[in-house]
Scaffold this motif. Structure first.
Motif, PDB file in Angstrom:
ATOM      1  N   THR A  16       0.987  -1.211  -0.124  1.00 11.07           N
ATOM      2  CA  THR A  16      -0.009  -0.101  -0.046  1.00 11.07           C
ATOM      3  C   THR A  16       0.904   1.033  -0.142  1.00 11.07           C
ATOM      4  OG1 THR A  16      -1.819  -1.319   1.124  1.00 11.07           O
ATOM      5  CG2 THR A  16      -1.838   1.212   1.335  1.00 11.07           C
ATOM      6  N   ALA A  17       2.050   1.127   0.616  1.00  8.49           N
ATOM      7  CA  ALA A  17       2.804   2.413   0.781  1.00  8.49           C
ATOM      8  C   ALA A  17       3.429   2.685  -0.503  1.00  8.49           C
ATOM      9  CB  ALA A  17       3.667   2.237   1.960  1.00  8.49           C
ATOM     10  N   LEU A  18       3.773   1.597  -1.297  1.00  8.09           N
ATOM     11  CA  LEU A  18       4.642   1.964  -2.391  1.00  8.09           C
ATOM     12  C   LEU A  18       3.622   2.079  -3.439  1.00  8.09           C
ATOM     13  CD1 LEU A  18       6.801  -1.370  -2.466  1.00  8.09           C
ATOM     14  CD2 LEU A  18       7.636   0.910  -2.234  1.00  8.09           C
ATOM     15  N   VAL A  19       2.446   1.684  -3.484  1.00 12.56           N
ATOM     16  CA  VAL A  19       1.489   2.135  -4.455  1.00 12.56           C
ATOM     17  C   VAL A  19       0.969   3.892  -4.294  1.00 12.56           C
ATOM     18  CG1 VAL A  19      -1.196   2.032  -5.250  1.00 12.56           C
ATOM     19  CG2 VAL A  19       0.372   0.016  -4.849  1.00 12.56           C
ATOM     20  N   ALA A  20       0.942   4.278  -2.972  1.00 14.09           N
ATOM     21  CA  ALA A  20       0.660   5.368  -2.691  1.00 14.09           C
ATOM     22  C   ALA A  20       1.949   6.434  -3.140  1.00 14.09           C
ATOM     23  CB  ALA A  20       0.541   5.728  -1.102  1.00 14.09           C
ATOM     24  N   CYS A  21       2.979   6.005  -2.788  1.00 13.37           N
ATOM     25  CA  CYS A  21       4.175   6.821  -3.076  1.00 13.37           C
ATOM     26  C   CYS A  21       4.512   6.805  -4.688  1.00 13.37           C
ATOM     27  CB  CYS A  21       5.489   6.210  -2.922  1.00 13.37           C
ATOM     28  SG  CYS A  21       5.534   6.455  -0.971  1.00 13.37           S
ATOM     29  N   SER A  22       4.100   5.831  -5.523  1.00  9.00           N
ATOM     30  CA  SER A  22       4.172   5.975  -6.981  1.00  9.00           C
ATOM     31  C   SER A  22       3.066   6.730  -7.671  1.00  9.00           C
ATOM     32  CB  SER A  22       4.044   4.517  -7.595  1.00  9.00           C
ATOM     33  OG  SER A  22       2.926   3.712  -7.389  1.00  9.00           O
ATOM     34  N   SER A  23       1.861   6.940  -6.909  1.00 13.16           N
ATOM     35  CA  SER A  23       0.898   7.856  -7.270  1.00 13.16           C
ATOM     36  C   SER A  23       1.382   9.230  -7.264  1.00 13.16           C
ATOM     37  CB  SER A  23      -0.482   7.622  -6.685  1.00 13.16           C
ATOM     38  OG  SER A  23      -0.782   6.142  -6.843  1.00 13.16           O
ATOM     39  N   GLY A  24       1.944   9.563  -6.362  1.00 15.32           N
ATOM     40  CA  GLY A  24       2.686  11.029  -6.186  1.00 15.32           C
ATOM     41  C   GLY A  24       3.505  11.394  -7.088  1.00 15.32           C
ATOM     42  N   ASN A  25       4.273  10.427  -7.593  1.00 22.40           N
ATOM     43  CA  ASN A  25       5.410  10.619  -8.670  1.00 22.40           C
ATOM     44  C   ASN A  25       4.710  10.715 -10.155  1.00 22.40           C
ATOM     45  OD1 ASN A  25       7.541  10.221  -6.929  1.00 22.40           O
ATOM     46  ND2 ASN A  25       7.664   8.248  -7.497  1.00 22.40           N
ATOM     47  N   ASN A  26       3.593  10.228 -10.317  1.00 24.25           N
ATOM     48  CA  ASN A  26       2.956  10.780 -11.562  1.00 24.25           C
ATOM     49  C   ASN A  26       2.549  12.164 -11.609  1.00 24.25           C
ATOM     50  OD1 ASN A  26       3.226   8.014 -12.406  1.00 24.25           O
ATOM     51  ND2 ASN A  26       1.339   7.370 -11.938  1.00 24.25           N
ATOM     52  N   ASP A  50      -6.628  17.629 -15.285  1.00 21.82           N
ATOM     53  CA  ASP A  50      -5.218  17.058 -15.636  1.00 21.82           C
ATOM     54  C   ASP A  50      -5.248  17.088 -17.043  1.00 21.82           C
ATOM     55  OD1 ASP A  50      -7.224  15.145 -15.220  1.00 21.82           O
ATOM     56  OD2 ASP A  50      -5.624  13.715 -15.365  1.00 21.82           O
ATOM     57  N   GLU A  51      -6.422  17.328 -17.826  1.00 20.59           N
ATOM     58  CA  GLU A  51      -6.674  17.412 -19.253  1.00 20.59           C
ATOM     59  C   GLU A  51      -6.355  19.007 -19.656  1.00 20.59           C
ATOM     60  OE1 GLU A  51      -6.547  14.892 -21.654  1.00 20.59           O
ATOM     61  OE2 GLU A  51      -6.831  13.540 -19.826  1.00 20.59           O
ATOM     62  N   THR A  52      -5.287  19.145 -20.415  1.00 19.47           N
ATOM     63  CA  THR A  52      -5.115  20.730 -20.739  1.00 19.47           C
ATOM     64  C   THR A  52      -4.865  20.755 -22.056  1.00 19.47           C
ATOM     65  OG1 THR A  52      -2.678  20.316 -20.254  1.00 19.47           O
ATOM     66  CG2 THR A  52      -4.053  21.154 -18.524  1.00 19.47           C
ATOM     67  N   SER A  53      -4.950  22.000 -22.584  1.00 19.07           N
ATOM     68  CA  SER A  53      -4.593  22.358 -24.046  1.00 19.07           C
ATOM     69  C   SER A  53      -4.164  23.834 -24.052  1.00 19.07           C
ATOM     70  CB  SER A  53      -5.994  22.025 -24.666  1.00 19.07           C
ATOM     71  OG  SER A  53      -5.939  22.572 -26.136  1.00 19.07           O
ATOM     72  N   ALA A  54      -3.617  23.990 -25.257  1.00 18.41           N
ATOM     73  CA  ALA A  54      -3.194  25.506 -25.514  1.00 18.41           C
ATOM     74  C   ALA A  54      -4.185  26.377 -26.062  1.00 18.41           C
ATOM     75  CB  ALA A  54      -1.613  25.510 -26.321  1.00 18.41           C
ATOM     76  N   VAL A  79      -4.851  20.193  -6.574  1.00 18.42           N
ATOM     77  CA  VAL A  79      -4.232  19.849  -5.145  1.00 18.42           C
ATOM     78  C   VAL A  79      -5.393  19.258  -4.257  1.00 18.42           C
ATOM     79  CG1 VAL A  79      -3.471  20.810  -3.011  1.00 18.42           C
ATOM     80  CG2 VAL A  79      -2.500  21.504  -5.202  1.00 18.42           C
ATOM     81  N   SER A  80      -6.430  19.887  -4.510  1.00 16.70           N
ATOM     82  CA  SER A  80      -7.808  19.436  -3.750  1.00 16.70           C
ATOM     83  C   SER A  80      -8.228  17.872  -4.342  1.00 16.70           C
ATOM     84  CB  SER A  80      -9.015  20.440  -4.163  1.00 16.70           C
ATOM     85  OG  SER A  80      -8.867  21.536  -3.653  1.00 16.70           O
ATOM     86  N   LEU A  81      -8.141  17.597  -5.583  1.00 23.18           N
ATOM     87  CA  LEU A  81      -8.524  16.370  -5.998  1.00 23.18           C
ATOM     88  C   LEU A  81      -7.439  15.396  -5.617  1.00 23.18           C
ATOM     89  CD1 LEU A  81      -9.854  17.167  -9.418  1.00 23.18           C
ATOM     90  CD2 LEU A  81     -11.009  16.325  -7.545  1.00 23.18           C
ATOM     91  N   SER A  82      -6.160  15.595  -5.524  1.00 23.60           N
ATOM     92  CA  SER A  82      -5.139  14.714  -4.975  1.00 23.60           C
ATOM     93  C   SER A  82      -5.458  14.436  -3.555  1.00 23.60           C
ATOM     94  CB  SER A  82      -3.673  15.469  -5.137  1.00 23.60           C
ATOM     95  OG  SER A  82      -3.607  16.416  -3.913  1.00 23.60           O
ATOM     96  N   HIS A  83      -6.131  15.139  -2.899  1.00 24.24           N
ATOM     97  CA  HIS A  83      -6.655  14.599  -1.457  1.00 24.24           C
ATOM     98  C   HIS A  83      -7.791  13.601  -1.469  1.00 24.24           C
ATOM     99  CE1 HIS A  83      -3.464  17.210   0.314  1.00 24.24           C
ATOM    100  NE2 HIS A  83      -3.870  18.237  -0.394  1.00 24.24           N
ATOM    101  N   VAL A  84      -8.442  13.570  -2.486  1.00 24.78           N
ATOM    102  CA  VAL A  84      -9.885  12.832  -2.604  1.00 24.78           C
ATOM    103  C   VAL A  84      -9.308  11.406  -2.772  1.00 24.78           C
ATOM    104  CG1 VAL A  84     -11.786  12.354  -4.013  1.00 24.78           C
ATOM    105  CG2 VAL A  84     -11.230  14.665  -3.415  1.00 24.78           C
ATOM    106  N   LYS A  85      -8.331  11.293  -3.681  1.00 28.39           N
ATOM    107  CA  LYS A  85      -7.755   9.778  -4.061  1.00 28.39           C
ATOM    108  C   LYS A  85      -7.309   8.933  -2.846  1.00 28.39           C
ATOM    109  CE  LYS A  85      -6.179  11.558  -8.541  1.00 28.39           C
ATOM    110  NZ  LYS A  85      -4.949  11.536  -9.567  1.00 28.39           N
TER     111      LYS A  85
END
Length: 85
Positions: A16-26, A50-54, A79-85
């Motif tokens: 679980t810790a490894l999965v949580a850490c790898s998600s932050g790197n993405n 996370d979907e962006t365009s110029a 940032v707000s959505l990262s706390h939801v996951k």
């Protein structure tokens, strides 16, 4: 018996810790890739920031119109959505 239960529990905790850490790197990788787009001309989807365009177009995930990022609101959403996951 107690030793095997302990080993299973430790394996689950470490996994679980490894999965949580790898998600932050993405998210860090995405941010550095998206940094090349001029922030003044950044458009994003409200449902999928996370979907962006110029340029203004539709979101490839949901089809909603992308909106222009004003005052870095997209970053606050991410940032707000990262706390939801």
């Amino acid at each position: 018996m107690k030793k095997s239960i302990f080993m299973v529990a430790m394996t689950a905790i470490i996994s679980t810790a490894l999965v949580a850490c790898s998600s932050g790197n993405n998210s860090k990788t995405l941010s550095s890739e998206q940094a090349t787009i001029d922030q003044a001309d950044l458009y994003y989807c409200l449902m999928h920031p996370d979907e962006t365009s110029a340029k203004p177009e539709t979101c490839p995930v949901c089809g909603m119109d992308m909106i222009k990022d004003h005052d870095g609101i997209r970053e606050h959403l991410l940032v707000s959505l990262s706390h939801v996951k």
